[in-house]
Design a protein around this motif. Structure first.
Motif, PDB file in Angstrom:
ATOM      1  N   THR A  88      -4.283   5.944  -8.258  1.00 46.02           N
ATOM      2  CA  THR A  88      -2.846   6.403  -8.380  1.00 46.02           C
ATOM      3  C   THR A  88      -1.850   5.005  -7.465  1.00 46.02           C
ATOM      4  N   GLN A  89      -3.182   5.062  -6.235  1.00 45.71           N
ATOM      5  CA  GLN A  89      -2.144   4.083  -5.450  1.00 45.71           C
ATOM      6  C   GLN A  89      -2.377   1.854  -6.101  1.00 45.71           C
ATOM      7  N   SER A  94      -0.128  -2.122  -9.496  1.00 49.70           N
ATOM      8  CA  SER A  94      -0.807  -2.825 -10.666  1.00 49.70           C
ATOM      9  C   SER A  94       0.844  -3.233 -11.459  1.00 49.70           C
ATOM     10  N   ALA A  95       1.332  -1.515 -11.132  1.00 47.07           N
ATOM     11  CA  ALA A  95       2.519  -1.872 -12.343  1.00 47.07           C
ATOM     12  C   ALA A  95       3.682  -2.288 -11.479  1.00 47.07           C
ATOM     13  N   GLY A  96       3.812  -2.526 -10.328  1.00 47.08           N
ATOM     14  CA  GLY A  96       4.630  -3.312  -9.759  1.00 47.08           C
ATOM     15  C   GLY A  96       3.988  -4.872  -9.373  1.00 47.08           C
ATOM     16  N   GLY A  97       3.406  -5.124 -10.126  1.00 47.83           N
ATOM     17  CA  GLY A  97       2.545  -6.505  -9.752  1.00 47.83           C
ATOM     18  C   GLY A  97       3.119  -7.210 -11.319  1.00 47.83           C
TER      19      GLY A  97
END
Length: 98
Positions: A88-89, A94-97
């Protein structure tokens, strides 16, 4: 007739859609590969616990075997939660980047 020769933009659209599908397919395959690796680790862990805890299968478990299996299950749950939280982290990173 001129529409046939001026339709190259629709091919460009199809090409970009194809690239999107390719990246989605790659992501799907990566996720499935991770699931398969996780399941393989689960089976390996189960084999380990069985070999460690069960000396001889019988109709009933003795208290030592039961305690050992309970501890294995507890550790399995701990490890599963740890791995799930870690995935999850990583997904959030990866979604935030992007």
């Amino acid at each position: 007739m001129s529409d046939l020769f001026n339709s190259s933009t629709s091919y460009d659209d199809d090409s970009s859609k194809s690239k999107g599908v390719d990246s989605e397919l790659q992501e799907f395959l990566m996720i499935e590969k991770q699931k398969a690796q996780f399941n393989a680790q689960i089976h390996e862990f189960n084999d380990f616990c069985w070999d460690k805890c069960v000396e001889k299968p019988g109709n009933k478990l003795d208290s030592r075997t039961e305690t050992c299996l309970n501890n294995c299950v507890d550790r399995f749950i701990d490890v599963s939660l740890f791995i799930t939280n870690r995935f999850t982290q990583l997904l959030q990173k990866s979604a935030g980047g992007m």
